[in-house]
Write a protein that holds these residues in place. Structure first.
Motif, PDB file in Angstrom:
ATOM      1  N   HIS A 211      69.028  74.324  14.479  1.00  0.00           N
ATOM      2  CA  HIS A 211      70.339  74.829  14.890  1.00  0.00           C
ATOM      3  C   HIS A 211      71.057  73.938  15.902  1.00  0.00           C
ATOM      4  CE1 HIS A 211      69.663  78.561  12.745  1.00  0.00           C
ATOM      5  NE2 HIS A 211      68.492  78.705  13.343  1.00  0.00           N
ATOM      6  N   VAL A 212      70.356  73.006  16.516  1.00  0.00           N
ATOM      7  CA  VAL A 212      70.984  72.178  17.553  1.00  0.00           C
ATOM      8  C   VAL A 212      70.923  70.694  17.198  1.00  0.00           C
ATOM      9  CG1 VAL A 212      70.929  71.508  19.986  1.00  0.00           C
ATOM     10  CG2 VAL A 212      70.480  73.886  19.339  1.00  0.00           C
ATOM     11  N   VAL A 213      69.717  70.194  16.945  1.00  0.00           N
ATOM     12  CA  VAL A 213      69.540  68.742  16.783  1.00  0.00           C
ATOM     13  C   VAL A 213      70.131  68.253  15.463  1.00  0.00           C
ATOM     14  CG1 VAL A 213      67.860  66.875  16.648  1.00  0.00           C
ATOM     15  CG2 VAL A 213      67.515  68.750  18.264  1.00  0.00           C
ATOM     16  N   LEU A 214      69.743  68.879  14.360  1.00  0.00           N
ATOM     17  CA  LEU A 214      70.219  68.408  13.053  1.00  0.00           C
ATOM     18  C   LEU A 214      71.732  68.560  12.872  1.00  0.00           C
ATOM     19  CD1 LEU A 214      67.343  69.468  10.642  1.00  0.00           C
ATOM     20  CD2 LEU A 214      67.762  67.268  11.756  1.00  0.00           C
ATOM     21  N   PRO A 215      72.358  69.697  13.264  1.00  0.00           N
ATOM     22  CA  PRO A 215      73.831  69.735  13.189  1.00  0.00           C
ATOM     23  C   PRO A 215      74.504  68.689  14.052  1.00  0.00           C
ATOM     24  CG  PRO A 215      72.953  71.950  13.360  1.00  0.00           C
ATOM     25  CD  PRO A 215      71.803  71.025  13.592  1.00  0.00           C
ATOM     26  N   GLY A 216      73.923  68.393  15.214  1.00  0.00           N
ATOM     27  CA  GLY A 216      74.512  67.350  16.053  1.00  0.00           C
ATOM     28  C   GLY A 216      74.375  65.962  15.463  1.00  0.00           C
ATOM     29  N   ALA A 217      73.311  65.738  14.677  1.00  0.00           N
ATOM     30  CA  ALA A 217      73.105  64.428  14.050  1.00  0.00           C
ATOM     31  C   ALA A 217      73.776  64.298  12.698  1.00  0.00           C
ATOM     32  CB  ALA A 217      71.603  64.163  13.897  1.00  0.00           C
ATOM     33  N   LEU A 218      74.358  65.379  12.188  1.00  0.00           N
ATOM     34  CA  LEU A 218      74.956  65.363  10.847  1.00  0.00           C
ATOM     35  C   LEU A 218      76.085  64.343  10.695  1.00  0.00           C
ATOM     36  CD1 LEU A 218      74.902  66.603   8.033  1.00  0.00           C
ATOM     37  CD2 LEU A 218      76.450  68.379   8.851  1.00  0.00           C
ATOM     38  N   PRO A 219      77.007  64.196  11.652  1.00  0.00           N
ATOM     39  CA  PRO A 219      78.050  63.161  11.478  1.00  0.00           C
ATOM     40  C   PRO A 219      77.485  61.762  11.281  1.00  0.00           C
ATOM     41  CG  PRO A 219      78.658  64.670  13.225  1.00  0.00           C
ATOM     42  CD  PRO A 219      77.252  64.999  12.861  1.00  0.00           C
ATOM     43  N   ASN A 220      76.495  61.386  12.076  1.00  0.00           N
ATOM     44  CA  ASN A 220      75.877  60.072  11.904  1.00  0.00           C
ATOM     45  C   ASN A 220      75.144  59.969  10.573  1.00  0.00           C
ATOM     46  OD1 ASN A 220      76.237  60.325  14.956  1.00  0.00           O
ATOM     47  ND2 ASN A 220      75.509  58.222  14.785  1.00  0.00           N
ATOM     48  N   ALA A 221      74.526  61.066  10.134  1.00  0.00           N
ATOM     49  CA  ALA A 221      73.801  61.040   8.861  1.00  0.00           C
ATOM     50  C   ALA A 221      74.754  60.790   7.697  1.00  0.00           C
ATOM     51  CB  ALA A 221      73.046  62.353   8.678  1.00  0.00           C
ATOM     52  N   LEU A 222      75.936  61.388   7.736  1.00  0.00           N
ATOM     53  CA  LEU A 222      76.903  61.175   6.658  1.00  0.00           C
ATOM     54  C   LEU A 222      77.459  59.758   6.674  1.00  0.00           C
ATOM     55  CD1 LEU A 222      78.770  64.606   6.722  1.00  0.00           C
ATOM     56  CD2 LEU A 222      77.125  63.785   5.037  1.00  0.00           C
ATOM     57  N   VAL A 223      77.618  59.202   7.863  1.00  0.00           N
ATOM     58  CA  VAL A 223      78.028  57.785   7.945  1.00  0.00           C
ATOM     59  C   VAL A 223      76.955  56.898   7.335  1.00  0.00           C
ATOM     60  CG1 VAL A 223      78.543  55.895   9.528  1.00  0.00           C
ATOM     61  CG2 VAL A 223      79.531  58.146   9.926  1.00  0.00           C
ATOM     62  N   GLY A 224      75.687  57.197   7.643  1.00  0.00           N
ATOM     63  CA  GLY A 224      74.601  56.430   7.050  1.00  0.00           C
ATOM     64  C   GLY A 224      74.538  56.587   5.545  1.00  0.00           C
ATOM     65  N   LEU A 225      74.873  57.781   5.045  1.00  0.00           N
ATOM     66  CA  LEU A 225      74.878  57.996   3.594  1.00  0.00           C
ATOM     67  C   LEU A 225      75.949  57.156   2.921  1.00  0.00           C
ATOM     68  CD1 LEU A 225      73.857  59.511   1.109  1.00  0.00           C
ATOM     69  CD2 LEU A 225      75.431  61.359   1.682  1.00  0.00           C
ATOM     70  N   ARG A 226      77.123  57.081   3.521  1.00  0.00           N
ATOM     71  CA  ARG A 226      78.194  56.257   2.947  1.00  0.00           C
ATOM     72  C   ARG A 226      77.782  54.788   2.919  1.00  0.00           C
ATOM     73  NH1 ARG A 226      83.942  57.436   5.512  1.00  0.00           N
ATOM     74  NH2 ARG A 226      84.472  55.965   3.844  1.00  0.00           N
TER      75      ARG A 226
END
Length: 299
Positions: A211-226
């Motif tokens: 509920h805290v760590v993964l939602p906070g890291a989601l923007p960077n994860a999507l950048v990495g996916l692109r």
């Protein structure tokens, strides 16, 4: 001695100031205030639609290409003209070669991305959440990511042969590192205040991560996916040079041997369009999953 008998002022009048000419003017000449509706700057119309502006560059590039080809400044042996490329694309599509090649290449790219992305995300979570994981994983991956993927092709052929496995493995290796770096950075850049708030609420370690760590890291994860998607197409080009018998890279290799520049351009356009489509999908995911996060969209 005579005294003047002056009338005393009323008791209540001692506290009321006498009206002045200026105050009379204020009360009599104040205009009514008109209310105006405030419109957000992002919703104002800007003349030319954005779709037209984004299409201007490609249209100008194709127009220049057509002009150089039609004027004879760009020979067909060097680069075929747009009309020749379109006719070749139509012929390849009608024969079924191009749809089959696109399906096979897309399958290779997505399979390699799924394998490499899963490995990169798992290692990033282990390395980002614990210092022990960082000490054991991060230094090894930092060394491996500096090794050129093309240099690994001979080893991949020895290990997996010349079938589909080395192609998928090459794509997986290329896509694992961008996702690892971005997810790891996203986890380590989570706001400390949010983590302290979770501890104050007595969240369990699993709930803290979920509920805290993964939602906070989601923007960077999507950048990495692109970024990983873009790298996957580059790795696909090299991978399909390994004794490929099908796919867009196979069509390109065959066209190169026969000096068919029109088919080569068709394959390049297919690579570009596929990359554009998958990038559009990721951008749509960003708008869907990050709707809670306000961001600057450009002036």
């Amino acid at each position: 001695m005579s005294t003047l008998n002056l009338p005393l002022p009323h008791a209540g009048a001692m506290h009321e100031p006498l009206p002045t000419p200026a105050s009379r003017a204020i009360h009599t000449s104040t205009p009514a205030i008109e209310l105006q509706r405030i419109v957000a700057a992002s919703t104002r119309k800007r003349g030319v639609p954005r779709v037209v502006r984004r299409a201007t560059g490609p249209v100008l590039l194709v127009s220049l290409w057509y002009a150089l080809s039609a004027g004879g400044w760009l020979p067909a042996e060097v680069l075929a003209g747009p009309q020749t490329v379109l006719s070749s694309a139509a012929a390849l599509w009608a024969s079924g070669e191009l749809p089959d090649a696109i399906a096979i290449s897309l399958q290779r790219a997505l399979l390699g991305l799924a394998i490499g992305g899963s490995i990169g995300i798992v290692l990033a979570v282990l390395s980002g959440l614990t210092r022990l994981g960082e000490d054991l994983i991060d230094s090894v991956l930092q060394m491996l990511r500096t090794v050129p993927n093309v240099a690994l092709i001979p080893l991949l052929i020895i290990w997996f042969g010349i079938g589909e496995e080395p192609k998928v493995a090459l794509i997986a290796l290329a896509t694992a590192f961008p996702l690892y770096l971005n997810v790891y950075a996203g986890i380590r850049n989570v706001d400390q205040a949010l983590v302290e708030a979770g501890r104050t609420l007595n969240l369990s370690p699993a709930a803290m991560v979920l509920h805290v760590v993964l939602p906070g890291a989601l923007p960077n994860a999507l950048v990495g996916l692109r970024y990983a998607l873009a790298v996957s197409w580059l790795a696909l080009v090299f991978g399909e040079q390994i004794n490929a018998t099908a796919g867009v890279g196979y069509l390109m290799s065959t066209a190169r041997e026969m000096f068919q520049t029109d088919v080569i351009v068709v394959c390049l356009v297919v690579y570009a369009l596929l990359g554009l489509v998958v990038d559009f999908v990721v951008r749509a995911l960003e708008r869907l999953l990050l709707a809670w996060r306000p961001a600057f969209s450009g002036a």
